[in-house]
Write an enzyme that holds these catalytic residues in place. Structure first.
Site, PDB file in Angstrom:
ATOM      1  N   GLY B 713      43.171  46.711  40.771  1.00 50.14           N
ATOM      2  CA  GLY B 713      42.003  45.748  40.578  1.00 50.14           C
ATOM      3  C   GLY B 713      42.178  44.189  40.744  1.00 50.14           C
ATOM      4  CB  VAL B 714      42.803  42.120  42.763  1.00 50.86           C
ATOM      5  CG1 VAL B 714      44.031  42.277  43.219  1.00 50.86           C
ATOM      6  CG2 VAL B 714      42.084  42.114  44.439  1.00 50.86           C
ATOM      7  N   GLY B 715      40.621  41.199  41.496  1.00 50.49           N
ATOM      8  CA  GLY B 715      39.230  40.012  41.266  1.00 50.49           C
ATOM      9  C   GLY B 715      39.802  39.156  40.179  1.00 50.49           C
ATOM     10  CD  GLU B 716      36.742  40.572  36.133  1.00 49.50           C
ATOM     11  OE1 GLU B 716      35.932  39.719  35.358  1.00 49.50           O
ATOM     12  OE2 GLU B 716      37.308  41.491  36.838  1.00 49.50           O
TER      13      GLU B 716
END
Lengths: 352, 750, 162
Positions: B713-716
């Site tokens: 995941g790369v969102g945060e």
């Protein structure tokens, strides 16, 4: 926003008559007034729309060498006027350091003088504020006030005036032309905004119905074209009000300062002219030592009004720096970041 | 209302969809102003609702001038506790996984400033807005408790969403005793408000006991059930449409009073009602990141290896509910230390309840930890990168489990190289530019877990060789419309242009929550599995059909590609999906999938995304204004579905780091409890001029365990590491270590 | 009081009768003229999401009283593309991923069009960043936005020269 009557007069006389009624307010671009009407800080019963009044949107060269700027000239248009920007580069720089491109395209120079403080307690109708509601007290005192005034404040009000534009104007002895029920008059910009004293609700010397029709920069102010700067410290790189700002203008001949102007912004309820500092500079050679001495003089009377003692030191350093920048000369081209400490010309910080 | 998008056919690419930097499926809609956000809906006969909010933080409303509001032209109805009907569920109780208590005019109590105290409904927005002001509430005021010193301290039973409040590994006392050098330091972070550019909004319309809602939502199917619950109707009676969210950042995953009141107003009036929060109301009932005070004690041996890592945090929450920013947990999984101890305390103050906000806990915890790590490096006389490498964790420090994958070493190396870290002077105040400005370089480690949430999806092959894929995904800007379609196309062995994607509406399979950086992994895995199930069914039909060239090949002997099934051993044996279905007389063929990971892997492996962020700042030596001039991040986050969109996500996180380090802080009046900068002029977030030249490097990482897609995941993750990197760079420029955020001129002016 | 206002919006003359003088240009567009592409992010001139061109200049439509703009020429995001052909600024925003959630995008694009018209920033990224600073973006799409404005500026410049 409250309901109001909307009236668009066709002449200045009609406008003044309509705005002399209690509860009336002038509407120019509305970038400040509509904002305050939305928060409820302002509730005028009548808006007198002056945007179509004839003759107020001109930049004129006067026969005596003065320059006259109609009150309805938009901030962006004045800053982009090539002749004006060449004669008054620091005024253009101050204009371009204010607000955003969108707001500068709309906001007028008259409205800029008339804008109200950004004090959060003034903007919030639930707070006590002598400036907005006389006699209610001042919640800024003892409240969150790290950005408030360090000069000229009173126990009734510690707000600051937010204008960038007014700072170089007051330094350059600008005059404000006013139209009222009793005809035209003019006052020096330095006398236009009032310090709070016991009556902070009286923000300017305007009487009810009086309308700012123009600003005038006297011919003598042209002597400073080559050496003037505006510098603005803020909490983001652009689109923020000044924490403190300063404008310096020097008339230098043969390495000697013939005349000096220094004014500070974000420190008081009005653009703050530092005459004592100016006097120190006359006859001196430009240099860090005398600039620092002048800056100390400019802030000699400063007092924290709360958690803002750092602003005194910051204003002192800003004044000293802007004098250095002015001595180095107005830049050929407007810096990419106008009035920013990151927008100075190469080598400027190592001057002297 | 578009809930279905198809790719334009202009995308040029090679091979499978996933991994391709496709432009956004919804790009054309968004640049032409035709993407429909909730407040853009305007059903016939719609009325406008405006929420009136309290100007006190604690007490009771004693009067509201309802008559004045009703007398204002255009006002239709005023809803106050006096006429507000009860709800089927008590809003002062917690319901469901993300259940939060909220206020919806069930009594006259005020528990925070900007709390809803009435609703005014009018024919026009202007009338409703003024009507709300005319209510001129009076109050019975109790003193507000606003700071760490005023509020009631307690030991929270859990932090974040259900995480334990404390953790200990190893012998902390022994670790400190063994240390030859130590750091004992504190950091404070302020309250921050999500402030998505799109304020929370809703258009609600009843039709009998059926309810249609247009509202931005990060957990569409879960929220549908919750909305239904408060109104005592079955979930299937609610249709929640949320095709585009104008940002969410956590605040649109949680129920709030204004939404429930809007639905109530629509029911009372039997008309569609629109409600949009004003910007200042975004500082009240829709969550925020609580303030923290963090205390770290680090012990190091003579070589600079950590012997003890202790991280204690106190966070603010509301007087009536608990969301404790799990800041100290940021110290669990990054640096190797024989002894790790973390603890959380909490303090109740009179604000709205905090909630998850982009990297909840990780952001504020990483800010403090990465500064403390730099202090430790300094104490040991080591370069910050060298110190971090010395304390590199080969296995998860908290659990001892192996990592499913961890390319952090590569991130450090590639980031440092791209930034030009080598040769950085150890001491501060050593570098300046031509104009005399101080230059500083700093770094931080980035890390974020890889959660997966229950998700399901449906894939339907059509007889014309196209497919419909469906899941109630939420695109709040991260690119779900695009990335999920790419995954779905691959699962089906179809060109992405032949896939129609339905999403963003509640009558579809549950895609779970778009949060925790887990949406692509969760909903993507479900879509992938739905596609592979449909293909498996198709393969069974083909291989069992004597008329097919694939007859007898068996499932394992067949590969799906470009809308055809191919014989693995003999490429000349192939058949299109359409041909197979036509012969079988099938109009459509459906597959279903869920998004889960292997429970054994989940149990035995530690799964995290990693990164390294390097920052350059310039600081005016006298005036102390700071500008971030360069940011380089290198991130390893498993398989990247769409590098163009992933880059944007990483940039976004890093820019949140700039904002955290230098700009954001909600300021409340200590006496009244009112937020004083509840607008976007006072609550600073960066402007374009604040954003430096940026680089986000995607470091290759193959993770066969995290899920079938290999997606983390790369969102945060971009928020983590960056805050510390900037603070450390400011120290390096100035020699001044600020122990609070945001770092301001007055912190540096001396 | 009732006010008659005539505006040209995206090239189409619109005669509007306002029953309420308080209506801003933004609310006129969104609630009365069904032009919802222009967004309300703050309603106070502090975010730029509502940016439109009035008489060719970018302004915040939330702080403009509709009644005061009688006779003005207004261009919104809906009026930018020529049929199916996107404006170079729009195309560049897609190519450079100059948005995420898309909510500030109409304002960013209209502001970029205004900026390029002003012809002061040229191809200097720092001047573009400064000139676009009236448009906030919460997702953090700044890098893509500046790249997009640079590319569109160059394209339009080439077009002018050619």
């Amino acid at each position: 926003m409250n309901l109001f009557d909307y009236f668009r007069p066709s002449s200045t006389a009609e406008a003044v008559a309509a705005a002399s009624e209690p509860g009336a307010a002038y509407l120019a671009a509305g970038t400040n007034l509509l904002d305050l009407m939305k928060t409820g800080a302002k509730r005028p019963g009548r808006l007198v729309d002056i945007t179509r009044l004839p003759g107020l949107d001109r930049i004129e060269q006067m026969p005596d060498g003065a320059i006259r700027i109609g009150a309805m000239v938009r901030n962006a248009d004045l800053a982009r006027d090539k002749d004006f920007a060449a004669a008054y580069p620091a005024v253009a720089e101050a204009l371009l350091s204010g607000a955003s491109a969108q707001l500068r395209n709309a906001a007028t120079v008259g409205g800029n003088l008339m804008q109200h403080t950004r004090c959060a307690y003034f903007q919030d109708p639930a707070s006590a504020c002598n400036r907005r509601a006389p006699g209610t007290g001042c919640d800024a005192i003892g409240g969150e006030n790290r950005t408030h005034a360090v000069l000229g404040w009173s126990d009734a009000c510690i707000a600051t005036h937010p204008s960038d534009f007014s700072v170089p104007l007051v330094a350059l002895d600008a005059m404000v032309e006013i139209e009222g029920l009793d005809g035209p008059r003019e006052v020096a910009l330095d006398d236009f905004h009032r310090l709070p004293g016991e009556t902070p609700e009286r923000e300017t010397v305007l009487a009810p119905g009086e309308l700012v029709t123009a600003l005038r920069l006297p011919a003598e102010s042209r002597a400073f074209s080559a050496n003037q700067r505006y510098l603005k410290l803020r909490e983001r790189t652009s689109f923020a009000f000044a924490l403190v700002s300063a404008m310096a203008a020097l008339d230098i001949e043969d390495g000697t300062i013939r005349a000096a102007r220094l004014a500070l912004g974000g420190v008081a309820a009005k653009p703050w002219r530092a005459r004592a500092a100016e006097a120190l500079l006359v006859g001196q050679s430009p240099g860090i030592a005398i600039f620092e001495e002048a800056a100390r003089a400019a802030l000699a009377d400063a007092m924290p009004s709360g958690q803002n003692a750092f602003k005194i030191e910051l204003a002192r350093r800003t004044a000293s720096r802007v004098l250095l920048l002015a001595a180095a000369g107005a830049p050929e081209r407007m810096p990419a970041l106008p009035a920013s400490t990151f927008g100075t010309t190469p080598g400027a910080l190592s001057y002297v | 209302m578009s809930d279905s998008l198809a790719f334009p056919t202009s995308h040029a690419r090679m091979g499978s969809s996933s991994g391709q930097p496709l432009t956004r499926l919804d790009g054309h809609l968004k640049v032409t102003g035709t993407a429909t956000y909730a407040a853009d809906n305007h059903p016939q006969n719609m009325a406008h609702a405006v929420i009136a909010v309290s100007s006190i933080a604690r007490g009771r409303v004693t009067s509201l001038d309802v008559a004045a509001a009703m007398a204002h032209p255009g006002v239709i109805e005023v809803i106050t506790p006096a006429n507000c009907p009860p709800l089927a569920l008590d809003p002062d109780q917690k319901h469901g996984l993300f259940g939060f208590r909220f206020d919806a005019l069930q009594n006259d109590r005020v528990r925070y400033a900007k709390q809803p105290i009435a609703v005014v409904v009018a024919e026009t927005l202007e009338a409703a807005t003024e009507g709300a002001r005319l209510l001129a509430p009076t109050y019975d005021v109790e003193p507000a408790r606003m700071g760490f010193d005023d509020g009631e301290h307690y030991d929270p039973p859990a932090v974040g969403i259900g995480a334990p409040p404390s953790f200990a590994k190893g012998d902390l006392a022994a670790g400190h005793a063994a240390a030859t050098r130590s750091v004992d330091t504190t950091y404070e972070t302020p309250a921050q408000y999500h402030n998505a550019m799109e304020p929370h909004a809703m258009v609600a319309e009843w039709n009998g006991d059926h309810l249609t809602i247009d509202s931005p939502n990060q957990a569409i199917v879960m929220s549908r059930a919750l909305f239904a619950g408060y109104f005592g109707i079955p979930p299937e009676n609610v249709l929640l449409r949320s095709p585009f969210l104008g940002g969410g950042f956590g605040s649109k995953a949680i129920m709030n009073g204004p939404y429930i009141l809007t639905i109530l107003a629509a029911r009372m009036l039997q008309r569609p009602v629109k409600m949009v929060l004003s910007r200042d109301q975004m500082f009240g009932p829709v969550g925020h990141r609580g303030a923290t005070q963090q205390h770290l004690r680090l012990g190091m041996d003579a070589e600079g290896r950590l012997t003890a890592l202790e991280h204690n945090a106190v966070s603010t929450t509301s007087s009536f509910d608990d969301f404790i920013e799990p800041a100290a947990n940021a110290s669990h999984n990054i640096y190797a230390s024989p002894a790790i101890s973390t603890r959380h305390g909490a303090v109740r103050i009179d604000t709205g309840t905090p909630g998850p906000m982009r990297a909840p806990g990780e952001a504020s915890g990483s800010a403090a930890l990465e500064c403390a790590i730099d202090e430790a490096a300094l104490a040991c006389g080591l370069d910050p990168l060298e110190f971090r490498l010395l304390n590199y964790a080969e296995t998860d420090p908290a659990t001892g489990r192996p990592f499913s994958s961890k390319a952090l070493r590569e991130c450090y190396a590639e980031g440092a190289k791209a930034f030009g870290w080598a040769g950085r002077p150890l001491a501060p105040r050593q570098m300046q530019d031509d104009e005399g400005r101080l230059i500083g370089w700093g770094m931080g480690t980035a890390m974020f877990p890889c959660p997966m949430f229950p998700a399901s999806a449906r894939a339907t092959l059509r007889s014309d060789g196209t497919a419909l894929v469906e899941t109630a995904g939420a695109d709040m800007g991260q690119g779900a419309w695009t990335a999920l379609a790419q995954i779905a196309a691959d699962g089906l062995g179809l060109e992405v242009e032949r896939v129609e994607f339905r999403s963003g509406i509640s009558d579809l399979p549950d895609a779970g929550v778009a949060g925790g950086s887990g949406h692509t992994a969760s909903a993507g895995t479900a879509l992938h599995n739905a596609g592979t199930e449909a293909i498996a069914k198709l393969t069974e039909i083909a291989t069992a059909d004597p008329a097919s060239p694939l007859f007898g090949a068996g499932n394992a002997g067949v590969e799906a590609r470009n809308g055809r099934l191919y014989h693995r051993g003999d490429e000349t044996r192939s058949e299109s999906y359409a041909e197979i279905m036509a012969r079988a007389g099938m109009a459509s063929l459906e597959g279903n999938g869920t998004g889960t990971r292997d429970p054994k892997d989940a149990e035995e492996l530690a799964m995290y995304s990693h990164g390294a962020v390097f920052a350059e700042v310039k600081v005016d030596p006298d005036l102390c204004q700071v500008l971030v001039t360069r940011l380089v991040g290198a991130f390893a986050a498993g398989h990247v579905i769409n590098p163009r969109l992933a880059r944007s996500q990483l940039y976004g996180g890093m820019i949140w780091g700039v904002s955290f380090a230098l700009h954001e802080e909600a300021v409340h009046d200590r006496r009244s409890g009112r937020p004083l900068n509840a607008d976007l002029a006072g609550y600073h977030i960066p402007v374009h001029a604040d954003i430096p030249a940026m680089q986000a490097l995607l470091v290759e990482e193959d993770d066969p365990y995290v899920n079938v897609l290999g997606v983390k995941g790369v969102g945060e993750i971009g928020v983590t590491g960056t805050v510390g990197a900037i603070a450390n760079a400011i120290w390096h420029a100035t020699g001044i270590r600020s122990h609070r955020f945001p770092i301001r001129i007055e912190d540096l002016i001396g | 009081m009732t006010l008659s206002v005539t505006l040209t919006v995206n090239g189409v003359r619109r005669d509007v009768t306002l029953e309420d003088p308080r209506v801003t240009l933004l609310d006129l567009l969104r609630e009365r003229l069904d032009l919802v592409g222009t967004k309300k992010g703050c309603d106070r001139g502090q975010c730029g999401a509502c940016t439109v061109l009035v008489d060719g200049r970018r302004i915040n439509s939330c702080l403009a009283l509709a009644a005061s703009l009688d006779g003005a020429d207004v261009m919104t995001i809906e009026g930018l593309a020529k049929g199916d052909a996107l404006d170079p600024v729009q195309a560049a925003f897609i190519a450079h991923d100059g948005f995420q959630c898309g909510f500030c995008t109409p304002g960013q694009i209209m502001s970029a069009v205004g900026l390029i018209n002003e012809a002061e920033a040229g191809d200097d990224p720092e001047r573009i960043r400064e000139g676009m600073s009236g448009n906030l973006c919460r997702c953090g799409a700044h890098a893509g936005i500046v790249e997009a404005v640079l590319e569109a500026q160059k394209k339009l410049e080439q077009r002018r020269v050619a």
